[in-house]
Design a protein around this motif. Structure first.
Motif, PDB file in Angstrom:
ATOM      1  N   LEU A 253      53.661  27.811  71.800  1.00  0.00           N
ATOM      2  CA  LEU A 253      54.678  27.256  70.951  1.00  0.00           C
ATOM      3  C   LEU A 253      55.176  28.626  70.380  1.00  0.00           C
ATOM      4  O   LEU A 253      56.497  28.238  69.646  1.00  0.00           O
ATOM      5  CB  LEU A 253      54.440  26.059  70.027  1.00  0.00           C
ATOM      6  CG  LEU A 253      53.925  24.959  70.725  1.00  0.00           C
ATOM      7  CD1 LEU A 253      53.496  24.075  69.668  1.00  0.00           C
ATOM      8  CD2 LEU A 253      55.134  24.398  71.649  1.00  0.00           C
ATOM      9  N   GLY A 254      54.487  29.685  70.365  1.00  0.00           N
ATOM     10  CA  GLY A 254      55.102  31.015  69.566  1.00  0.00           C
ATOM     11  C   GLY A 254      54.782  31.178  68.501  1.00  0.00           C
ATOM     12  O   GLY A 254      55.009  32.140  67.597  1.00  0.00           O
ATOM     13  N   VAL A 255      53.679  30.286  68.030  1.00  0.00           N
ATOM     14  CA  VAL A 255      52.924  30.611  66.701  1.00  0.00           C
ATOM     15  C   VAL A 255      51.993  31.940  66.823  1.00  0.00           C
ATOM     16  O   VAL A 255      51.513  32.227  67.894  1.00  0.00           O
ATOM     17  CB  VAL A 255      52.296  29.560  65.947  1.00  0.00           C
ATOM     18  CG1 VAL A 255      53.212  28.493  65.911  1.00  0.00           C
ATOM     19  CG2 VAL A 255      51.069  29.148  67.038  1.00  0.00           C
ATOM     20  N   THR A 256      51.527  32.308  65.354  1.00  0.00           N
ATOM     21  CA  THR A 256      50.804  33.550  65.709  1.00  0.00           C
ATOM     22  C   THR A 256      49.142  33.115  65.511  1.00  0.00           C
ATOM     23  O   THR A 256      48.994  32.077  65.452  1.00  0.00           O
ATOM     24  CB  THR A 256      51.055  34.502  64.344  1.00  0.00           C
ATOM     25  OG1 THR A 256      50.685  33.747  63.105  1.00  0.00           O
ATOM     26  CG2 THR A 256      52.406  34.870  64.310  1.00  0.00           C
ATOM     27  N   ASP A 257      48.448  34.112  65.928  1.00  0.00           N
ATOM     28  CA  ASP A 257      47.016  33.635  65.865  1.00  0.00           C
ATOM     29  C   ASP A 257      46.541  33.265  64.411  1.00  0.00           C
ATOM     30  O   ASP A 257      45.704  32.270  64.508  1.00  0.00           O
ATOM     31  CB  ASP A 257      46.257  35.213  66.257  1.00  0.00           C
ATOM     32  CG  ASP A 257      46.271  35.594  67.703  1.00  0.00           C
ATOM     33  OD1 ASP A 257      46.598  34.740  68.433  1.00  0.00           O
ATOM     34  OD2 ASP A 257      46.210  36.764  67.890  1.00  0.00           O
ATOM     35  N   TRP A 258      47.143  33.785  63.550  1.00  0.00           N
ATOM     36  CA  TRP A 258      46.686  33.397  62.188  1.00  0.00           C
ATOM     37  C   TRP A 258      47.229  31.945  61.944  1.00  0.00           C
ATOM     38  O   TRP A 258      46.353  31.327  61.329  1.00  0.00           O
ATOM     39  CB  TRP A 258      47.324  34.242  61.022  1.00  0.00           C
ATOM     40  CG  TRP A 258      47.004  33.892  59.575  1.00  0.00           C
ATOM     41  CD1 TRP A 258      47.994  33.633  58.797  1.00  0.00           C
ATOM     42  CD2 TRP A 258      45.897  33.340  58.946  1.00  0.00           C
ATOM     43  NE1 TRP A 258      47.602  32.953  57.612  1.00  0.00           N
ATOM     44  CE2 TRP A 258      46.314  32.939  57.497  1.00  0.00           C
ATOM     45  CE3 TRP A 258      44.665  33.405  59.247  1.00  0.00           C
ATOM     46  CZ2 TRP A 258      45.245  32.728  56.750  1.00  0.00           C
ATOM     47  CZ3 TRP A 258      43.610  32.969  58.258  1.00  0.00           C
ATOM     48  CH2 TRP A 258      44.049  32.466  57.275  1.00  0.00           C
ATOM     49  N   GLN A 259      48.377  31.750  62.398  1.00  0.00           N
ATOM     50  CA  GLN A 259      48.830  30.093  62.065  1.00  0.00           C
ATOM     51  C   GLN A 259      47.902  29.369  62.853  1.00  0.00           C
ATOM     52  O   GLN A 259      47.770  28.184  62.436  1.00  0.00           O
ATOM     53  CB  GLN A 259      50.123  30.309  62.462  1.00  0.00           C
ATOM     54  CG  GLN A 259      51.422  30.936  61.497  1.00  0.00           C
ATOM     55  CD  GLN A 259      52.887  31.256  61.925  1.00  0.00           C
ATOM     56  OE1 GLN A 259      52.790  31.338  63.204  1.00  0.00           O
ATOM     57  NE2 GLN A 259      53.653  31.098  61.219  1.00  0.00           N
ATOM     58  N   THR A 260      47.482  29.906  64.055  1.00  0.00           N
ATOM     59  CA  THR A 260      46.867  28.794  64.900  1.00  0.00           C
ATOM     60  C   THR A 260      45.552  28.589  64.163  1.00  0.00           C
ATOM     61  O   THR A 260      44.702  27.426  64.203  1.00  0.00           O
ATOM     62  CB  THR A 260      46.537  29.443  66.198  1.00  0.00           C
ATOM     63  OG1 THR A 260      47.804  29.806  66.811  1.00  0.00           O
ATOM     64  CG2 THR A 260      45.667  28.745  67.099  1.00  0.00           C
TER      65      THR A 260
END
Length: 367
Positions: A253-260
């Motif tokens: 969905l385009g989120v970053t690793d940290w957001q995941t």
């Protein structure tokens, strides 16, 4: 299958069932006899135990499935029974001093009065074995302070380490670091305590001019480092068990690793991560040898009360340092310390479970 063959197989199964039932009944009788012999101190206990082991061995060879079911049931019943007996024994041994001291077990140096009425008792000496005075207030305070310091170190560092190993580190690094951390979890606590006493204690005395050997801060620091491998290992297992497609979908969905990690991995593994922290709390509260080695065993409250560099005692170090010379009311007081420790751990465990359920509902991490 002919009718005669089916009848023969049915008869064979019935004979096997009866044999398994007889074996289990004999094993149960021998086990009960072993328990009664142990309680009464009988010299024939060893024969009952040997008979039970031989019965189990015979059952394992002849009726393995039935014996395995019986052993799992036996293990469950034995666990509940043994823990119940330990709890009852602990309270029975502590009961006389609990009734004698009453609320004075938690007394302060100066009584607390409200509108001229004493609502909390005062006491001159917290711990006086000659005068049969056994107030646990300093030890309870020392246990709470060292546990809080330890968890301030172990919880954030442990979760951060678990996130790095599980989510960020390359596979080659993970395969080396994870077993190394698990090895550290098996190092005896006396080793950590001795290293803390020899190195960190000398450093604090030299550079911070602490007046006494040992301090609550040093004990909390050492216990926090001791609990760190446990928190990292258990939390990493929980984070690694999060299904890969959940993370892949988030990244797609385009989120970053940290957001995941923040939005998917931690909420999904929250139950396991909180269990890791809870295990760390349990180790911090119950840690004995490190506190016994480092502390100066002064049954006084630090002055001022918030002075974490003060020297007092914890509940576990009190028991470890005094049980060898204790008898009568003194021994009962040490059992009372065990009761307080038992109740504190039970309360923390219950509160942690409630917090875990609340967080799982809020974060939606119940998978």
């Amino acid at each position: 299958m002919t009718g005669e063959a089916a009848l023969s197989e049915s008869v064979h199964d019935t004979v096997d069932d009866r044999g398994a039932a007889l074996t289990q009944a004999l094993g149960a009788i021998l086990l009960i006899a072993s328990f009664v012999g142990f309680i009464t101190g009988s010299q024939f206990t060893v024969f009952a135990i040997l008979g039970f082991l031989l019965t189990v061995a015979y059952g394992w060879v002849e009726q393995q499935a039935a014996t395995a079911r019986a052993l799992t049931l036996l293990a469950t019943i034995s666990t509940v029974l043994i823990l119940s007996l330990i709890t009852v024994f602990l309270f029975i041994e502590a009961f006389p001093i609990l009734t004698q001291m009453g609320i004075r077990l938690f007394a302060l140096e100066e009584s607390m009065t409200v509108f001229g009425t004493t609502v909390w008792p005062g006491i001159e000496d917290f711990w006086n074995t000659g005068g049969n005075v056994y107030a646990l207030t300093p030890m309870i305070w020392g246990t709470l302070v060292t546990t809080a310091i330890a968890m301030c170190i172990a919880a954030p560092l442990g979760i951060a380490g678990a996130l790095f190993i599980s989510e960020i580190a390359p596979t080659s690094v993970r395969e080396v670091v994870k077993p190394g951390i698990e090895v550290l979890a098996g190092v005896p606590s006396i080793v950590y305590g001795y290293l803390g006493y020899v190195t960190l204690n000398s450093y604090l005395m030299e550079h911070f001019s602490l007046p006494d050997f040992g301090s609550l801060f040093l004990v909390g620091l050492v216990i926090g480092l001791m609990a760190l491998p446990t928190v990292v290992s258990v939390a990493e297992d929980a984070l690694s068990s999060v299904p890969g497609p959940m993370k892949d979908g988030s990244l797609a969905l385009g989120v970053t690793d940290w957001q995941t990690m923040k939005g998917i991995s931690i909420p999904a593994a929250f139950s396991g991560v909180s269990a890791a922290v809870l295990l760390g709390v349990g180790r911090a509260i119950g840690e004995t040898m490190a506190a016994t080695v480092i502390l100066g065993h002064s049954q006084r409250l630090p002055e001022p009360l918030y002075n974490v560099f003060g020297n007092t005692e914890t509940l576990t170090s009190l028991i470890a340092s005094q049980y060898g010379n204790a008898h009568g009311p003194h021994m009962q007081a040490l059992f009372a310390a065990g009761v307080v420790l038992f109740v504190v751990v039970m309360i923390i465990s219950t509160v942690s479970q409630l917090i875990e359920k609340r967080m799982k509902r809020q974060l939606g991490g119940d998978t």
